[in-house]
Design an enzyme around this catalytic site. Structure first.
Site, mmCIF file in Angstrom:
data_model
loop_
_atom_site.group_PDB
_atom_site.id
_atom_site.type_symbol
_atom_site.label_atom_id
_atom_site.label_comp_id
_atom_site.label_asym_id
_atom_site.label_seq_id
_atom_site.Cartn_x
_atom_site.Cartn_y
_atom_site.Cartn_z
ATOM 1 C CB SER A 36 52.526 40.126 34.524
ATOM 2 O OG SER A 36 52.709 41.534 34.494
ATOM 3 C CG ASP A 326 45.613 43.386 30.793
ATOM 4 O OD1 ASP A 326 46.151 44.000 30.588
ATOM 5 O OD2 ASP A 326 45.536 42.559 31.752
ATOM 6 C CG HIS A 329 49.673 42.625 31.017
ATOM 7 N ND1 HIS A 329 48.472 43.325 31.806
ATOM 8 C CD2 HIS A 329 51.102 42.263 31.181
ATOM 9 C CE1 HIS A 329 49.315 42.125 33.114
ATOM 10 N NE2 HIS A 329 50.547 41.982 32.584
#
Length: 365
Positions: A36, A326, A329
């Protein structure tokens, strides 16, 4: 250096990166494999909870729309693509497979993916590390069929392959004690297993004529808002036992990359220690212009680390004040700083034995 000057330089760097390059690209193509941290939209096409195709993700991106990137804006490979004089790299599942769409590079990264194939499987579908390498192999085969073996090999050997993977093997495997792994492997032995597995895949890529590789280390995930919430830290202190695993993995991978460079003489392989670069930002956050270092911009619960970012109402108004976007990240401002360090060590040295800029101009330090 005065803090305001440093902030000014960062802003100027970001603004300059918005200007498209008219010069010849420094590499013919840019290929991305990972999780991600560099997913540019792969998981939009998969049945998974690990998706960033909804607001407020992408609100500060060039289009101000969610793209599947796990950030409020750009991810590191976006900044690096522009440095190379190339367009943003499209996700493999987001284009129709035509060679003209892939000629400048492809992004195979998938949120939730790890070095271990089953890492992240509790989130739903993802494209594993080995599957991404197979997709890259398929792309190479398409190039051969279209432009001939010699031309395809020349393109691949002069292109940049960027690998950012491994953190999910801790988040979604070791730290969850999947298959009783904690009792089977001490952290050091688990790190050795992961590093040796990654080494094997690097050699497989070399056998596919890849010659320029950037290998990213692990970030200080023990400082992520999720673990600050889970471990109940009082004043935003990082969870050292988690960070220690990242430090050990990075130590092993840097050693492996050094040894591979000796073995594979015609290859250029860079290792970039994201832990070093990230800790410099965390420790010197005032100089970089960050006011909030432990709480995420978007999320729910203490440190905004309990639950993921689901709606615009959960997000802060100005993400540039935050290190974390978040629960796991960073913000795109942090991504820009890390990309600068990968490119030329602008803020702090974190890549060995050279920077990406050195690699593409063939001037190793």
């Amino acid at each position: 250096m005065d803090a305001s000057i440093i902030v000014y330089l960062i802003v100027i760097s970001i603004l300059l990166s918005f200007t498209p390059s008219t010069a010849e690209p420094l590499a013919p193509a840019f290929f991305v494999i990972g999780d991600s941290s560099v997913d540019s939209g792969t998981n939009n096409f998969l049945g998974t909870f690990a998706r960033a195709d909804h607001p407020p993700y992408g609100r500060d991106f060039d289009t101000h729309q969610p793209t599947g990137r796990f950030s409020n804006g750009r991810i590191p490979v976006d900044f690096l693509a522009l440095r190379l004089g190339l367009p943003f790299v499209p996700s493999y599942l987001g284009q129709n497979g035509a060679v003209e769409d892939m000629i400048h590079g492809v992004n195979y990264a998938s949120a939730g993916a790890g070095i271990i194939a089953s890492s992240g499987s509790e989130l739903g579908q993802h494209i594993s590390f080995t599957q991404q390498i197979q997709q890259f192999t398929d792309t190479f085969q398409q190039f051969i069929l279209t432009m001939g073996e010699d031309n395809a090999t020349t393109l691949i050997s002069n292109s940049i392959l960027y690998i950012s993977i491994g953190i999910n093997d801790y988040i979604h495997y070791y730290l969850l004690n999947v298959s009783n792994v904690n009792n089977l492997y001490l952290p050091w032995h688990f790190n050795q297993f992961l590093a040796s597995s990654l080494r094997r895949e690097l050699k497989n890529l070399y056998n596919l004529n890849v010659r320029k590789i950037v290998v990213m280390g692990l970030a200080p995930i023990g400082c992520a808002p999720h673990y600050l919430w889970e471990y109940g830290t009082d004043n935003g202190e990082c969870v050292e036992q988690i960070n220690d695993m990242a430090i050990e993995f990075n130590f092993l991978m840097r050693h492996i990359v050094e040894k591979l460079a000796e073995e594979l003489r015609d290859a250029n392989i860079i290792f970039c220690d994201v832990y070093e670069g990230s800790m410099d930002i965390l420790k010197n956050h005032d100089q970089y212009g960050f006011n909030i270092t432990s709480e995420a911009c978007c999320g729910f619960g203490k440190y905004k680390g309990w639950f993921m970012c689901l709606s615009p109402e959960m997000a802060c108004s100005n993400a540039s004040n935050y290190i974390w976007w978040d629960q796991f990240h960073p913000t795109d401002t942090v991504n820009a700083i890390l990309a600068d360090n990968i490119w030329n060590g602008q803020h702090t040295k974190m890549c060995y034995p050279m920077h990406l800029q050195d690699m593409v101009i063939q001037k190793a330090k």
